[in-house]
Design an enzyme around this catalytic site. Structure first.
Site, PDB file in Angstrom:
ATOM      1  N   HIS A  68      28.285  46.961  32.818  1.00 53.46           N
ATOM      2  CA  HIS A  68      27.089  47.253  33.590  1.00 53.46           C
ATOM      3  C   HIS A  68      27.463  48.045  34.826  1.00 53.46           C
ATOM      4  CE1 HIS A  68      23.312  46.728  35.714  1.00 53.46           C
ATOM      5  NE2 HIS A  68      22.799  46.446  34.538  1.00 53.46           N
ATOM      6  N   HIS A  86      21.067  52.819  28.457  1.00 56.70           N
ATOM      7  CA  HIS A  86      20.113  52.027  29.264  1.00 56.70           C
ATOM      8  C   HIS A  86      19.385  51.071  28.317  1.00 56.70           C
ATOM      9  CE1 HIS A  86      17.506  50.942  32.454  1.00 56.70           C
ATOM     10  NE2 HIS A  86      16.756  52.026  32.587  1.00 56.70           N
ATOM     11  N   ASP A 123      21.454  42.871  27.294  1.00 58.41           N
ATOM     12  CA  ASP A 123      21.045  43.480  26.034  1.00 58.41           C
ATOM     13  C   ASP A 123      21.823  42.965  24.838  1.00 58.41           C
ATOM     14  OD1 ASP A 123      19.044  45.019  27.012  1.00 58.41           O
ATOM     15  OD2 ASP A 123      20.394  46.602  27.643  1.00 58.41           O
TER      16      ASP A 123
HETATM   17  N1  ACO Z   1      33.242  49.511  25.937  1.00 56.60           N
HETATM   18  C1  ACO Z   1      34.481  49.978  26.229  1.00 56.60           C
HETATM   19  N2  ACO Z   1      34.859  50.458  27.437  1.00 56.60           N
HETATM   20  C2  ACO Z   1      33.916  50.489  28.396  1.00 56.60           C
HETATM   21  C3  ACO Z   1      32.596  50.044  28.178  1.00 56.60           C
HETATM   22  C4  ACO Z   1      32.276  49.520  26.903  1.00 56.60           C
HETATM   23  N3  ACO Z   1      31.036  49.058  26.632  1.00 56.60           N
HETATM   24  N4  ACO Z   1      31.867  50.182  29.319  1.00 56.60           N
HETATM   25  C5  ACO Z   1      32.710  50.710  30.225  1.00 56.60           C
HETATM   26  N5  ACO Z   1      33.951  50.877  29.671  1.00 56.60           N
HETATM   27  C6  ACO Z   1      35.147  51.358  30.377  1.00 56.60           C
HETATM   28  C7  ACO Z   1      35.118  52.857  30.646  1.00 56.60           C
HETATM   29  O1  ACO Z   1      35.709  53.584  29.596  1.00 56.60           O
HETATM   30  C8  ACO Z   1      35.872  52.940  31.948  1.00 56.60           C
HETATM   31  O2  ACO Z   1      37.237  52.794  31.639  1.00 56.60           O
HETATM   32  P1  ACO Z   1      38.393  53.550  32.525  1.00 56.60           P
HETATM   33  O3  ACO Z   1      38.252  52.975  33.913  1.00 56.60           O
HETATM   34  O4  ACO Z   1      39.668  53.215  31.864  1.00 56.60           O
HETATM   35  O5  ACO Z   1      38.041  55.012  32.466  1.00 56.60           O
HETATM   36  C9  ACO Z   1      35.463  51.666  32.704  1.00 56.60           C
HETATM   37  O6  ACO Z   1      35.139  50.722  31.658  1.00 56.60           O
HETATM   38  C10 ACO Z   1      34.277  51.853  33.637  1.00 56.60           C
HETATM   39  O7  ACO Z   1      33.183  52.375  32.878  1.00 56.60           O
HETATM   40  P2  ACO Z   1      32.126  53.448  33.420  1.00 56.60           P
HETATM   41  O8  ACO Z   1      31.602  54.210  32.239  1.00 56.60           O
HETATM   42  O9  ACO Z   1      32.727  54.218  34.547  1.00 56.60           O
HETATM   43  O10 ACO Z   1      31.002  52.513  34.007  1.00 56.60           O
HETATM   44  P3  ACO Z   1      29.529  52.947  34.322  1.00 56.60           P
HETATM   45  O11 ACO Z   1      29.108  52.073  35.431  1.00 56.60           O
HETATM   46  O12 ACO Z   1      29.416  54.421  34.517  1.00 56.60           O
HETATM   47  O13 ACO Z   1      28.748  52.606  32.976  1.00 56.60           O
HETATM   48  C11 ACO Z   1      27.557  51.405  31.312  1.00 56.60           C
HETATM   49  C12 ACO Z   1      28.061  51.411  32.756  1.00 56.60           C
HETATM   50  C13 ACO Z   1      26.788  52.692  30.996  1.00 56.60           C
HETATM   51  C14 ACO Z   1      26.576  50.235  31.137  1.00 56.60           C
HETATM   52  C15 ACO Z   1      28.753  51.243  30.358  1.00 56.60           C
HETATM   53  O14 ACO Z   1      29.421  50.026  30.622  1.00 56.60           O
HETATM   54  C16 ACO Z   1      28.355  51.320  28.885  1.00 56.60           C
HETATM   55  O15 ACO Z   1      28.268  52.421  28.329  1.00 56.60           O
HETATM   56  N6  ACO Z   1      28.120  50.153  28.241  1.00 56.60           N
HETATM   57  C17 ACO Z   1      27.641  50.119  26.880  1.00 56.60           C
HETATM   58  C18 ACO Z   1      26.146  50.421  26.844  1.00 56.60           C
HETATM   59  C19 ACO Z   1      25.306  49.278  27.345  1.00 56.60           C
HETATM   60  O16 ACO Z   1      25.500  48.129  26.970  1.00 56.60           O
HETATM   61  N7  ACO Z   1      24.317  49.610  28.199  1.00 56.60           N
HETATM   62  C20 ACO Z   1      23.369  48.621  28.724  1.00 56.60           C
HETATM   63  C21 ACO Z   1      23.412  48.576  30.183  1.00 56.60           C
HETATM   64  S1  ACO Z   1      22.483  47.208  30.767  1.00 56.60           S
HETATM   65  C22 ACO Z   1      20.872  47.717  30.781  1.00 56.60           C
HETATM   66  O17 ACO Z   1      20.496  48.853  30.709  1.00 56.60           O
HETATM   67  C23 ACO Z   1      19.898  46.604  30.887  1.00 56.60           C
END
Ligand code: ACO
Length: 397
Positions: free
Chosen positions: A279, A238, A337
């Protein structure tokens, strides 16, 4: 489509939705998001227009009261916030209980929660006037506390806010000036700081806002609820993501290692993720990221940092990820971010402070949601669970 399950409550049915992917826990008139189309509206106004034409404090007024302020309201609101920026003197003593190398979010959590021990005159949540004063206090004191956290960590004396400065100028003044030397605040950097606060101001029912609402639904005081929100924001999935972006750039180290880390991010057996990408709600570009990128370009140009090796690495990472099939297929665009981390580093704000700045910007959103909930049809939040443990059994002894 909305399936209203309220009628099923108490009849033995409930929905199971891990991660609240498709469960609305409340009604709200504050912020609208269409993640598929990349739309974000505050009280109906697109974030792009607010970022271009409004200040952070005008946006705070909009979130709290539903309308942008008139010229007269703006002056009054700014005056009120300015005159609440000082903290109780004893609160300064509170800092000395923390180790100097504490994470700034740990101090922020404790100090903001402690405000409830200082402002007893605004704790009656059933009194609209108390609720309003608490909101003003929180918005006004967050930058003061944030700057105090930083000054404490480097062993410098706390700086008092100055009433002739704007909200963002004041924050930069309290962060970077000292009693020995007061430099004028660069207007381009002050405007960028204001935009960073504004672009973080609200984002409907994200993890920290939902935490504030859940805590608030019990009748807890607003300072305690915002402290709960700060705790939830801390995590790297987050608000901790902008800090994690810079740590990731450190870990990647050099330009030539970028492809290796892109491959690591795609490897499902490797927990590494590209921080600042993806996201939960936006499955197209995050509109805040577009505005933040513009702001990032302005700041880097103003400070002559276009050729900074780490920042160049970030830009290359962005380019590769935007072209790579893995990221394109999963709609993993750079989020707000990613760019805010780069701007904050360029301004000279230490990485550990990034989430504290996010918390400062998000405060009006948290408090607007708390207000909306307490002033409306509040019912204690009480999620159910799907029990997976032992069946009933007897204790044999
Ligand atoms: N790098 C690589 N792969 C990723 C990333 C990433 N940053 N984010 C998602 N994926 C992949 C997952 O492995 C998944 O792959 P799959 O379908 O092959 O299993 C797919 O993309 C979907 O990801 P989920 O984790 O299911 O998406 P979710 O909606 O649960 O998570 C989140 C969203 C937490 C933001 C995620 O994208 C992440 O961890 N990003 C990095 C952290 C980040 O930047 N957070 C800031 C969020 S914005 C904020 O708070 C203002």
């Amino acid at each position: 489509d909305v399936i209203d399950v309220r009628g099923l409550t108490g009849e033995g049915y409930f929905t199971y939705d891990p991660g609240f992917v498709s469960t609305a826990a409340c009604e709200s008139a504050i912020t609208y998001i269409d993640g598929g189309k990349g739309v974000l509206l505050h009280r109906g106004y697109p974030i792009e227009q607010l970022a271009e034409k409004a200040t952070f404090l005008e946006t705070c007024h909009l979130l709290l009261f539903g309308e942008l302020p008139t010229a007269e309201e703006k002056e009054k609101f700014e005056h009120t916030i300015t005159h609440h920026t000082m903290v109780h003197d004893q609160l300064s003593d509170f800092f000395h209980g923390f180790r100097r190398d504490s994470h700034p979010m740990a101090i922020m959590c404790g100090v903001v929660g402690a405000l409830s021990a200082f402002y007893h005159d605004s704790l009656d949540i059933n009194d609209p006037r108390h609720r309003e004063v608490s909101a003003f206090r929180l918005i006004a004191k967050m930058p003061t506390i944030a700057a105090m956290v930083y000054k404490y960590s480097i062993g410098q004396p706390f700086m008092f806010p100055k009433n002739e400065l704007s909200y963002s100028e004041n924050f930069l003044h309290m962060m970077f000036n000292t009693p020995c030397e007061e430099k004028p605040i660069n207007p381009v950097i002050a405007r960028a700081m204001d935009k960073i606060f504004l672009l973080h101001a609200d984002h409907e029912q994200n993890a920290s806002t939902s935490t504030v609402r859940l805590a608030g639904s019990t009748g807890a005081n607003p300072f305690a609820c915002i402290a709960a929100g700060i705790a939830a924001l801390w995590g790297p999935a987050h608000g901790g993501a902008n800090e994690a972006v810079l740590k990731m750039l450190d870990e990647i180290g050099t330009y030539d290692k970028i492809p290796e880390f892109i491959e690591k991010a795609k490897d499902k057996d490797d927990p590494f993720r590209l921080m600042g990408f993806g996201h939960r709600v936006y499955k197209s570009y995050d509109p805040r990221a577009v505005e933040m990128k513009k702001c990032c370009d302005e700041v880097l140009a103003e400070l002559g940092l276009e050729n900074d090796p780490q920042l160049k690495m970030a830009m290359e990472l962005e380019k590769i990820a935007l072209e790579d099939e893995y990221f394109v297929k999963r709609n993993l665009y750079p989020n707000v971010d990613f760019y805010s981390g780069i701007i904050l580093k360029a301004i000279g704000i230490p990485t550990e402070m990034f989430t504290v700045i996010f918390a400062t910007g998000r405060t009006p959103g948290w408090i607007a949601h708390w207000h909306e909930m307490i002033g409306g049809n509040n019912r204690i939040g009480r999620p159910r669970q799907l029990y997976t443990g032992e069946k009933q059994r007897d204790l044999e002894k």
